[in-house]
Design an enzyme around this catalytic site. Structure first.
Site, mmCIF file in Angstrom:
data_model
loop_
_atom_site.group_PDB
_atom_site.id
_atom_site.type_symbol
_atom_site.label_atom_id
_atom_site.label_comp_id
_atom_site.label_asym_id
_atom_site.label_seq_id
_atom_site.Cartn_x
_atom_site.Cartn_y
_atom_site.Cartn_z
ATOM 1 N N SER A 84 0.899 -1.410 0.116
ATOM 2 C CA SER A 84 -0.130 0.165 -0.083
ATOM 3 C C SER A 84 0.781 1.451 -0.342
ATOM 4 O O SER A 84 0.618 2.785 0.126
ATOM 5 C CB SER A 84 -1.086 0.139 1.133
ATOM 6 O OG SER A 84 0.074 -0.470 2.720
ATOM 7 N N THR A 187 -1.279 4.043 4.553
ATOM 8 C CA THR A 187 -0.075 4.957 4.843
ATOM 9 C C THR A 187 0.730 4.570 5.408
ATOM 10 O O THR A 187 1.034 3.938 6.190
ATOM 11 C CB THR A 187 -0.882 5.933 4.718
ATOM 12 O OG1 THR A 187 -2.207 6.192 3.962
ATOM 13 C CG2 THR A 187 -0.237 7.694 4.985
ATOM 14 N N THR A 205 1.507 7.462 0.044
ATOM 15 C CA THR A 205 0.367 6.138 -0.214
ATOM 16 C C THR A 205 0.214 5.295 -1.495
ATOM 17 O O THR A 205 0.124 6.917 -2.342
ATOM 18 C CB THR A 205 -0.442 6.404 0.939
ATOM 19 O OG1 THR A 205 -1.238 5.169 0.840
ATOM 20 C CG2 THR A 205 -1.174 7.401 -0.076
ATOM 21 N N ARG A 215 -9.020 8.463 -8.097
ATOM 22 C CA ARG A 215 -9.465 9.018 -6.256
ATOM 23 C C ARG A 215 -8.254 9.351 -5.434
ATOM 24 O O ARG A 215 -7.134 8.895 -5.813
ATOM 25 C CB ARG A 215 -10.269 7.432 -5.732
ATOM 26 C CG ARG A 215 -10.729 7.873 -3.799
ATOM 27 C CD ARG A 215 -9.644 7.573 -3.259
ATOM 28 N NE ARG A 215 -9.829 8.076 -2.177
ATOM 29 C CZ ARG A 215 -8.709 6.783 -1.307
ATOM 30 N NH1 ARG A 215 -7.472 6.394 -1.084
ATOM 31 N NH2 ARG A 215 -8.770 7.044 -0.005
ATOM 32 N N THR A 238 -3.973 7.440 8.899
ATOM 33 C CA THR A 238 -3.689 6.233 8.583
ATOM 34 C C THR A 238 -5.004 5.837 8.569
ATOM 35 O O THR A 238 -5.952 5.893 9.201
ATOM 36 C CB THR A 238 -3.212 5.756 9.019
ATOM 37 O OG1 THR A 238 -2.926 4.179 7.695
ATOM 38 C CG2 THR A 238 -2.727 4.735 10.274
ATOM 39 N N GLY A 239 -5.575 5.454 7.128
ATOM 40 C CA GLY A 239 -6.727 4.956 7.376
ATOM 41 C C GLY A 239 -8.014 5.246 5.742
ATOM 42 O O GLY A 239 -7.560 5.901 5.139
HETATM 43 N N1 GLY Z 1 -4.830 7.177 3.810
HETATM 44 C C1 GLY Z 1 -4.663 7.378 2.878
HETATM 45 C C2 GLY Z 1 -5.854 6.812 1.861
HETATM 46 O O1 GLY Z 1 -6.896 7.079 2.235
HETATM 47 O O2 GLY Z 1 -5.897 7.072 0.174
#
Ligand code: GLY
Length: 326
Positions: A84, A187, A205, A215, A238-239
């Protein structure tokens, strides 16, 4: 010092918090600073251990936090096995890896890139956006053109064998529902305090696995995925980026610290706000990390399973974060 800060100190934190609409956090949670721990670096997830090692080479040589947070996450970006972060990561639903990154220094200068393809080190491009342009953010083709003009190598749009296999498996159902702590385990965010007492942060990320093409998540949005205020502290997230963006998560954590909360309490208050603004919070993961000017650290997540790497002169270790729901 602002009059609001003076008021909080005079009136007592709990009473002032109630008046200005902050969640009530007891005075016991507003830990007194016990001297400054520096240098120090922390970063999200287990991959942060290797990244912290990269950052520590800079910090332990009295280097600048800004260099540390760039070199640190460069380690993860170069790891083609990471699912990721960087070019080996899981692709979007059309099979392309598109990258987001940001960086911020002790002066409040910042740079970011989003929807960038073909570049191994997006955070280093973000740093050049900060240092060489009058802008904060470049995206897509423009960001790629800027990177190539500045000597970055164009890498092929070729998935790693593991990512290609996972994507082909996903295509069989094409069901978009990120799996908590797996597909949204997404991330590397890093925040550091250097020996001179200056803070910096970075974030990089590939975003959520199987996202729509185009996106962009929270990581390149200054104040969402990462934020630094050298008077107060730094934070990163993160998330699921959509949930973080809705509350300007990292900025919120830093502002809570400015109002007197410890890093731990600030992360908890931000998670609480996030759960209030995202009715689907039980289905997603978000974690915050925070670091203040005294080198105190904090973390908190929506779900079980978020961990982070913390490195100071006593060593580099993995820490499990507390969480809101199971
Ligand atoms: N936290 C990284 C993302 O949603 O792209």
């Amino acid at each position: 010092m602002t009059s609001r800060r003076k008021f909080i100190q005079t009136a007592g934190f709990a009473g002032a918090a109630a008046l200005i609409g902050l969640p009530e956090i007891s005075l016991a949670e507003k830990r007194p600073a016990s001297g400054t721990t520096k240098p120090i670096v922390l970063s999200t997830w287990k991959r942060g251990l290797a990244a912290n090692d990269g950052a520590w080479k800079v910090l332990s040589a009295n280097g600048r936090a800004l260099d540390a947070v760039e070199k640190g996450v460069n380690v993860t970006e170069a790891d083609f096995t990471d699912r990721s972060v960087g070019l080996g990561a899981l692709p979007d639903r059309d099979g392309h890896v598109t990258l987001d990154a940001s960086i911020m220094d002790e002066h409040g200068s910042c740079g970011s890139v989003a929807f960038l393809q073909h570049i191994m080190h997006p955070v280093s491009v973000a740093r050049l956006v900060m240092e060489k342009t009058p802008h904060v953010m470049l995206v897509g083709e423009g960001a790629l053109q800027f990177a190539l003009e500045n000597g970055f190598k164009k890498e092929p749009d070729k998935l790693s064998p593991a990512s290609e296999q996972a994507w082909k498996e996903w295509l069989k159902k094409s069901e978009y529902k990120p799996v908590v702590n797996i597909e949204n385990h997404d991330t590397i965010g890093m925040i550091a305090l250097d020996a001179a007492g200056n803070l910096s942060g970075s974030c990089t990320t590939s975003g959520l696995a199987y996202k729509m093409h185009g996106r962009v998540g929270d990581s390149p949005i200054i104040g969402a995925g990462m934020y630094v205020d050298n008077e107060v502290g730094a934070a990163c997230a993160t998330g699921v980026g959509e949930a973080v963006m809705k509350i300007c998560g990292s900025f919120l954590v830093v502002e809570y610290m400015r109002q007197g909360m410890s890093p731990d309490a600030a992360c908890r208050a931000a998670v609480k706000r996030l759960t209030e603004r995202n009715p689907n919070y039980k289905d997603i993961q978000v974690g915050f990390l925070a670091l203040n000017k005294q080198g105190e650290t904090g973390a908190y997540a929506v779900q079980h399973g978020f961990n982070y790497a913390l490195c100071d002169s006593s060593g580099n270790k993995l820490v499990d974060a507390d969480f809101f729901v199971n």
